[in-house]
Every structure is written in structure tokens, then in C-alpha cells.
Enzyme design. Structure first.
Site, short mmCIF file in Angstrom:
data_model
loop_
_atom_site.label_atom_id
_atom_site.label_comp_id
_atom_site.label_asym_id
_atom_site.label_seq_id
_atom_site.Cartn_x
_atom_site.Cartn_y
_atom_site.Cartn_z
N HIS A 90 33.53 21.15 20.47
CA HIS A 90 34.55 20.16 20.83
C HIS A 90 35.67 20.11 19.78
CE1 HIS A 90 32.23 18.20 24.12
NE2 HIS A 90 31.19 18.61 23.41
N ASN A 163 30.52 13.66 28.71
CA ASN A 163 31.25 14.84 29.19
C ASN A 163 31.81 14.55 30.58
OD1 ASN A 163 30.82 16.53 26.99
ND2 ASN A 163 29.02 17.51 27.86
N ARG A 384 32.00 17.24 8.13
CA ARG A 384 33.41 17.31 8.48
C ARG A 384 34.27 16.42 7.60
NH1 ARG A 384 36.24 15.89 12.54
NH2 ARG A 384 35.02 14.09 13.14
FE1 HDE Z 1 27.57 16.96 21.39
N1 HDE Z 1 28.07 17.34 19.46
N2 HDE Z 1 25.74 17.72 21.05
N3 HDE Z 1 27.09 16.79 23.37
N4 HDE Z 1 29.39 16.28 21.78
C1 HDE Z 1 29.27 17.10 18.91
O1 HDE Z 1 29.62 16.05 16.84
C2 HDE Z 1 25.19 17.94 19.84
C3 HDE Z 1 25.91 17.08 23.95
C4 HDE Z 1 29.84 15.72 22.92
O2 HDE Z 1 35.44 14.11 20.46
C5 HDE Z 1 29.26 17.27 17.42
O3 HDE Z 1 31.39 15.04 15.87
C6 HDE Z 1 23.82 18.30 19.97
C7 HDE Z 1 25.81 16.50 25.25
C8 HDE Z 1 31.21 15.33 22.79
O4 HDE Z 1 34.60 13.96 18.44
C9 HDE Z 1 27.80 17.59 17.11
C10 HDE Z 1 23.57 18.34 21.33
C11 HDE Z 1 26.99 15.84 25.44
C12 HDE Z 1 31.57 15.68 21.49
C13 HDE Z 1 27.18 17.61 18.48
C14 HDE Z 1 24.77 17.96 21.99
C15 HDE Z 1 27.79 16.04 24.26
C16 HDE Z 1 30.41 16.26 20.88
C17 HDE Z 1 30.30 18.22 16.91
C18 HDE Z 1 22.30 18.75 22.03
C19 HDE Z 1 27.46 15.07 26.68
C20 HDE Z 1 32.93 15.53 20.86
C21 HDE Z 1 31.37 17.37 16.27
C22 HDE Z 1 21.27 17.86 21.89
C23 HDE Z 1 26.67 13.90 26.94
C24 HDE Z 1 33.11 14.20 20.22
C25 HDE Z 1 30.85 16.03 16.30
C26 HDE Z 1 34.51 14.07 19.66
C27 HDE Z 1 30.36 16.70 19.57
C28 HDE Z 1 25.87 17.83 18.66
C29 HDE Z 1 24.87 17.92 23.39
C30 HDE Z 1 29.12 15.50 24.15
C31 HDE Z 1 27.54 18.83 16.31
C32 HDE Z 1 22.88 18.62 18.85
C33 HDE Z 1 24.61 16.56 26.20
C34 HDE Z 1 32.09 14.70 23.85
O5 HDE Z 1 27.22 16.56 16.35
#
Ligand code: HDE
EC number: 1.11.1.6
Length: 705
Positions: A90, A163, A384
């Protein structure tokens, strides 16, 4: 002694220091301000007035730069450290401030203060994003969009980090690094970026049948939205509402765009990325700054354990939806985005969303993906933002009082008062520090947990295909055609035939016609179906899953590209502009040259764009209005020909008025114009055109269905 080569000394007084206050369009806020300052004088970070910001200090007019030039060294030092690590996923995003207004009290379900009473307003910040691409990638990648909302509630921040697709690729967070590594640039070559159309992604996806459902959404037009303003959002996981009595219900969160859902078509997306890589962020910025505030309704699906037990799928499995036809979405509030950021880095880049940010009344469930996320988001912010004190940054800081015993750390900006920095303590008054809230705090839902400690995937997570099939069968013919075409495109980019075959083998478990059409598109024999871990469960199609089936009849928030040639009928131009504006759309005037076009009444109509820089992919519909001279000039202009050909190929409604025959001919459309190509020269024609653009694209031109 100066030599002959010596240049005259540069101006002693820099433009910045001398003229800056007069030059500023705004209030000077773009200068870094020291506390309480509204100083027009350029200073160092430590507040010393800068004498000259154009010339570093040197010994002699042409001599070496001196180390004692602290202002210069500070400037370069800061510049060298401007970048922070981009988000690992993202990375590319855009955001805005807003407000959430609750429609009715949900206190029977949750004690969350956001839902306390009708009319209750809570400040929000939203960041939309693509997932796979780097910070500098393009907006219209085929990708999932992040839709992350921070509610600054009066009992702490609630981050709904969702999402635009309600399911996910994997069921367990332990696979997330693998998923992300597979979709990112391949490590030995550094490409392709911002796309899943390559071997490693489809290798992983085909080996992980649980991702099949999500790939159907990803291959659908959901992954190429027309605008952030026109896409849905989902919390994805099942969460819990907890009321004041401690009773819990399951809840899923949905954002529904008031403008309706809309996507672009793939060929258009590819071209938008070249014409305007910032298409989505520009669209959001333009809409908000024009006062056309985007809105979403927040909906909840609330269900109890009895429903969860009777449901064919596990509500803790993030690769599954709860169909709206089974549990209706109840609208509980509206979010309006009404303020663009002042500074992209300070706000959009530094905003730190964390799934673990939940206020009292909202709680987690045992979804293994959510549990893993609750670790990851805190950890990633430290990487970050570099300090445990990131919660003090203005965009992250709660709007309610904050009181705790955490101390110090890099970049501590709060001067924490009091003598005792530990709990318990026996001090009194302001020296004693905060006390626990007890039952008024975030009380976790008292869920019973038992069973042996094991690494295991529950049997209830095994069905990977039934809902994928339901999604495919819930699409219109046109949408199914787009899904097939997307699989063909993406798998066609895979260089290893075995990967294509393995994916098609999985698709046979979804729908035989889908698999056969994809195999045909790839020019390969149909492979044997792969073995499914669980038999298919019969599901009813869910009409809510189709974009086109739920399209809103409106042109609100959309844009007309009005291509005007010299000699165009001034009255006709005005009528079209007025009609489209009245329908809630915006009009962008385009001419052969950016200087504009001379209309029939001799007036000059200024253009916003020259046609060479404004291909029709940037607009929802196009109109060409021109006189004879202008018509021929447009026909001779390759960009004008593409403008029309592309609009037709992308199924757009087209308006034509005046001398457009030469252009239509040159665009290869003579004899092909259909009933979505309307004559707009007359008042009646303009009215019919404005009525038609509220409707769908001219899908009858789409041969993929
Ligand atoms: Fe994320 N995801 N994600 N994700 N995600 C990040 O956090 C992670 C997942 C989502 O605009 C990271 O700040 C893991 C699902 C959005 O700042 C990180 C898993 C969904 C955003 C991270 C998932 C998301 C992130 C990277 C699997 C929808 C952007 C930067 C378990 C429900 C937020 C950050 C923004 C961002 C980890 C799966 C949505 C690395 C480990 C499912 C919208 O922490």
C-alpha cells in the site's frame, strides 16, 4: 586580485528572503513555521534568520565552500534525510480529512461512541491506496485498493483498515509475506512493478487454492475503479460489536459510495496510466477542492452465533463473504470527505493505521488473518516512522485526552507532567498520574477459548471454490467477459506454461465455462481439474456482487471531455456545458491547441487542455463540436482521431455536433456510429445526450461478453 575569468558576484539578497511574503499565494504556511510563528523571514531550523539562501559561504568569490556555513549544512543535512521507508504494501496512496455522521443510535449493539446517537459526528481521515506498486507507481494498476479510515472517536482512535474487495487472498497471516513477495517485483530483476501479471504471483496463487476467490474479484472490474469516490470499501474480517452489558454480536463493515460504483475498462486503464498516472489522486483532490465532497454510507451486517453456526462457511475465514441477501447491510451513517491535506508527507505519508486501534464497543474475532494484522501494523509503524512516539504526530494523535505512563523515546514531543511515572503509585493529585478505567475501559469480549495448541487449518476453512463460483455466476455477461479477458491477459504474461495450466486447472473447480474460455483465450488445451479440498456447496447468485447490475443512473461526479474546433456553434457549446453541469458532471474544454478555439460568434473559448495531452480515456463521455475549418484541422490531428476512436472502443457515449464527418471518417468510425453516438447540435439533441450519459456505457460494442 580577481582574474579575467571571475564572474560578477551574485545578487547579495536572495529572492526568497526579500520577496517571499509578496510572492506567496497563500499565507506563507508552506514555509516551515517555528512555534507560534507567522514569520515571513526565512530561518534555519533553529530559528536564526538566513541572510542568503542562494549562495553558500565561500572563501573568495570562486573559492571553496566553508564548513562553517551552518545554514547550508543544515539545509543539505535535512534534505539528505527527507525520505522514510515507503510502506511495504500500500505504498502508493492518497488521503483526505472528513467527518462521519451517525444516523441512529446503535447502543443496543455497541457502546462505541461513534454510534452513540443520531447526528453524532466524528472526525475521520481516509487513505486510499494500491497494494503492490511502489510509491511512484501509477494509479490504475489492476490491483486491490486500500480503504483505510481513522475515526478520531472520543474514546480513542478506531482504525477500520479495509479494502475495496471484501475477501482476501489468504486465510492465515503467516502467508502474508509470501503473498506479497510473489506479487511484488521479482527479486532477481526488479520488475514488473505494480502488477500481478507475472509468473511469481500466479505461481503462488495457483499453488494456494484459497486465493482463487480473491483472484476472481481481482480479475473483475473492481480492481480498476473509475475513482476512489466510486468504489465500495469493506472491513473484510468479521469483527465484534460489544454493548454496555458486555453482550457481543458479529459485525462486518461496508462502505457504499453515494455516487454509485463504477470502473473503467482494461484497455482504458492501461492508457490512463500513461496519460495521467495520478488519475485517482487528482480526481479526489479536484472533487474536494471544488466542494463536490465525496460520500460513503457505512453499512453493517450484524449476525449472531446461531447464524454463524448455520452458515455454510466459516465467518472467521477472510476468503469468504456473508452475502447481503442472507444478512442485509444496514446503513448506519455517512462519511463525507471535505478537506484535502495541507501537506502530503505530514498527513498521507505519516498516517499510521493499525487494526489494533479499536475503541470500547468494537472488538476482534479469532480470524487468523486479523490476529496477525494486529501484530504487524504496530511493528511496521516503528520501521516507517522511526519512533515509538508516532502516535503524537498530528494526523495520528487522538482527539480525546491521552494519559499514560509510557515515557521518553525518540522525538518525544509531549512534556509529561507529574512525579510518578509508574503504576501503582501512592501519590495524589497531579503527581499521581492516570488511573485505570475498569469497566469503562476497553473490556475484551469474554470469549471462551479451548483446545490443544496446534498449527492447523480448521476444516471449516477448506472450501476454496464455492464462493468463487457464486461470485462468477453473480456477474452480468459483460462482467464475466471482462473476468475471462483479465485471466487471459494476466496468465498470458506468465512465461512458464505450467503455471498457466495449474491456474486453469483450479478454475475448472469454479466454473467449467470460465476455465474453458480462459484456456481458449490462452490457446492451450484444457487441463484436468485440480483436486478440490472440499466439495462444492450450492449457493444462490448474489446480485449485490455485480457492479453493472447495481449501476446508478447518474452522471454526478463524472466528467465530459468537450473537444471544440474552430467555428463551433457557440450556442450548442453552451447548451452542452450547461446540461452536463446541471446533471452534476464537470466539463473540461479541449481544443487542438491549448489557447482554445474560436466559436461561431467570434468569441474565444479557452481550453483547459490541448487534445494531444487530453486523450478521451480521461473522460467518462466525449463531445466533439466544431465548424468546417476546425473539423478538418481535428481530422488531420492524430491525437484527435485517437480521441474519438478510443472513446468508441471504450463503449463511451459520444456527442457530435457541427462539421464532424471528416474526423469521424479519419477515426475509422464512418458507418459504425450507433445509438450511443448522439447529434448534440440542437437543443433537443443536447437534452437527449445529457439523459443518455446518466446510463451505462454502450456495452453492445463489447465483443468479449
Ligand atoms: Fe494490510 N498491511 N496486512 N491488509 N493493509 C499494511 O501497514 C498486513 C490486509 C491494508 O493506507 C501495512 O502501515 C498483514 C488485509 C491497508 O496506511 C502492514 C496482513 C487488508 C493498508 C500490513 C494484511 C489490509 C495496509 C503496510 C495479513 C484488508 C494501508 C504499511 C494478515 C482488510 C494502510 C502499514 C494505509 C497496510 C500488514 C492483510 C488492508 C505491513 C500482515 C486483509 C488498507 O502492516
Amino acid at each position: 586580485m580577481p582574474t579575467k575569468k571571475q564572474k560578477p558576484a551574485a545578487r547579495a539578497t536572495s529572492r526568497a528572503t526579500k520577496d517571499a511574503p509578496q510572492d506567496h499565494i497563500g499565507n506563507g504556511g508552506e514555509l516551515h513555521q517555528v512555534a507560534g510563528g507567522d514569520s515571513p523571514v526565512l530561518t534555519t531550523a533553529h530559528g536564526a534568520p538566513v541572510q542568503d539562501d542562494n549562495n553558500s559561504l565561500r572563501a573568495g568569490d570562486r573559492g571553496p565552500t566553508l564548513l562553517e556555513d551552518h545554514a547550508f549544512r543544515e539545509k543539505i543535512f535535512h534534505f539528505d534525510h527527507e525520505r522514510i521507508p515507503e510502506r511495504v504494501v500500500h505504498a502508493r496512496g492518497y488521503g483526505a480529512h472528513g467527518v462521519f455522521e451517525c444516523h441512529e443510535s446503535l447502543s443496543d449493539l455497541t457502546r462505541a461512541s461513534v454510534f452513540a446517537e443520531a447526528g453524532k459526528q466524528t472526525e475521520t481521515f481516509v487513505r486510499f491506496s494500491t497494494v503492490a506498486g511502489n510509491l511512484g507507481s501509477f494509479d490504475l494498476a489492476r490491483d486491490v485498493r486500500g480503504f483505510a479510515t481513522k475515526f478520531y472517536t472520543d474514546e480513542g482512535n478506531w482504525d477500520l483498515v479495509g479494502n475495496n474487495i471484501p475477501v482476501f487472498f489468504i486465510q492465515d497471516a503467516v502467508k502474508f509475506p509470501d503473498l506479497v513477495h510473489s506479487v511484488k517485483e521479482e527479486p532477481d530483476r526488479g520488475f514488473p512493478q505494480a502488477q500481478s501479471a507475472h509468473d511469481t504471483f500466479w505461481d503462488f496463487a495457483s499453488l494456494m487454492p484459497e486465493s482463487t476467490h480473491m483472484t476472481l474479484w481481482q480479475m473483475s472490474d473492481r480492481a480498476i475503479p473509475r475513482s476512489f469516490r466510486m468504489m465500495e470499501g469493506f472491513g473484510v474480517h468479521t469483527f465484534r460489536f460489544v454493548n454496555a452489558a458486555g453482550e457481543g454480536t458479529f459485525v462486518k463493515f461496508h462502505w457504499k459510495p453515494v455516487l454509485g460504483m463504477q470502473s473503467v475498462v482494461w484497455n482504458e486503464a492501461v492508457k490512463i496510466n500513461g496519460a495521467d498516472p495520478d488519475f485517482h489522486r487528482r480526481d479526489l483532490f479536484d472533487a474536494i477542492t471544488a466542494g463536490d465532497f465525496p460520500q460513503w454510507e457505512l453499512g453493517v451486517q450484524v449476525f449472531d452465533d446461531a447464524f454463524a453456526d448455520a452458515f455454510d462457511f466459516d465467518v472467521l475465514d477472510a476468503t469468504k463473504i456473508v452475502p447481503e441477501e442472507l444478512v442485509p447491510v444496514r446503513t448506519v451513517g455517512t462519511m463525507t470527505l471535505n478537506r484535502v491535506v495541507d501537506n502530503v508527507f505530514a498527513e498521507i505519508e505519516q498516517v499510521a493505521f493499525m487494526t489494533q486501534n479499536v475503541p470500547p464497543g468494537i472488538d476482534f474475532t479469532n480470524d487468523p488473518l486479523l490476529q496477525g494484522r494486529n501484530f504487524s501494523y504496530l511493528d511496521t509503524q516503528l520501521k516507517r516512522l522511526g519512533s515509538t512516539n508516532f502516535s503524537q504526530l498530528p494526523v495520528n494523535a487522538p482527539r480525546c485526552p491521552v494519559a499514560h505512563f509510557q515515557r521518553d523515546g525518540h522525538m518525544q514531543t509531549s512534556t509529561q507532567p507529574g512525579r510518578a511515572a509508574y503504576e501503582p503509585n501512592s501519590f495524589t493529585g497531579s503527581d499521581r498520574g492516570p488511573r485505570e478505567a475498569g469497566p469503562d475501559g476497553h473490556v475484551p469480549f469474554p470469549e471462551q477459548v479451548e483446545g490443544p495448541t496446534r498449527r492447523i487449518r480448521a476444516a471449516s476453512f477448506r472450501d476454496h471454490y464455492s464462493q468463487a463460483r457464486q461470485f462468477f455466476l453473480s456477474q452480468t455477461d459483460v462482467e464475466q467477459g471482462h473476468i475471462v479477458a483479465a485471466y487471459v491477459f494476466e496468465l498470458g504474461k506468465c512465461e512458464i506454461p505450467a503455471i498457466r495450466a495449474r491456474m486453469v486447472a483450479n478454475l475448472r473447480n469454479v466454473d467449467e465455462s470460465l476455465a474453458a474460455r480462459v484456456a481458449d483465450g490462452l490457446g492451450m488445451p484444457l487441463p484436468a481439474a485440480s483436486e478440490a479440498a472440499a466439495p462444492l456447496v450450492e449457493t444462490e447468485p448474489s446480485p449485490a456482487l455485480s457492479i453493472l447490475g447495481n449501476a446508478k443512473e447518474t452522471f454526478e461526479g463524472r466528467k465530459l471531455g468537450l473537444l471544440v474546433g474552430d467555428g463551433a456553434d457557440a450556442a450548442a457549446v453552451k447548451r452542452v456545458q450547461k446540461g452536463v453541469t446541471k446533471a452534476g458532471g464537470t466539463v473540461e474544454v479541449i481544443a487542438a491547441k491549448v489557447g482554445g478555439a474560436t466559436l461561431s460568434d467570434g468569441t474565444l473559448l479557452e481550453a483547459k487542455q490541448a487534445v494531444a495531452g487530453a486523450p478521451s480515456v480521461l473522460y467518462d463521455t466525449v463531445v466533439v463540436l466544431t465548424g468546417p475549418a476546425g473539423g478538418q484541422a481535428l481530422a488531420d490531428e492524430p491525437a484527435a482521431r485517437d480521441f474519438l476512436t478510443d472513446a468508441f472502443t471504450h463503449y463511451k457515449v459520444i456527442g457530435l455536433g457541427g462539421s464532424t464527418d471528416a474526423l469521424v471518417d479519419a477515426a475509422g468510425l464512418a458507418g459504425k456510429l450507433d445509438d450511443a453516438c448522439l447529434a448534440v447540435g440542437t437543443a433537443a439533441g443536447a437534452t437527449a445526450y445529457v439523459a443518455r450519459i446518466a446510463g451505462p456505457r454502450q456495452w453492445s460494442r463489447d465483443l468479449s461478453a
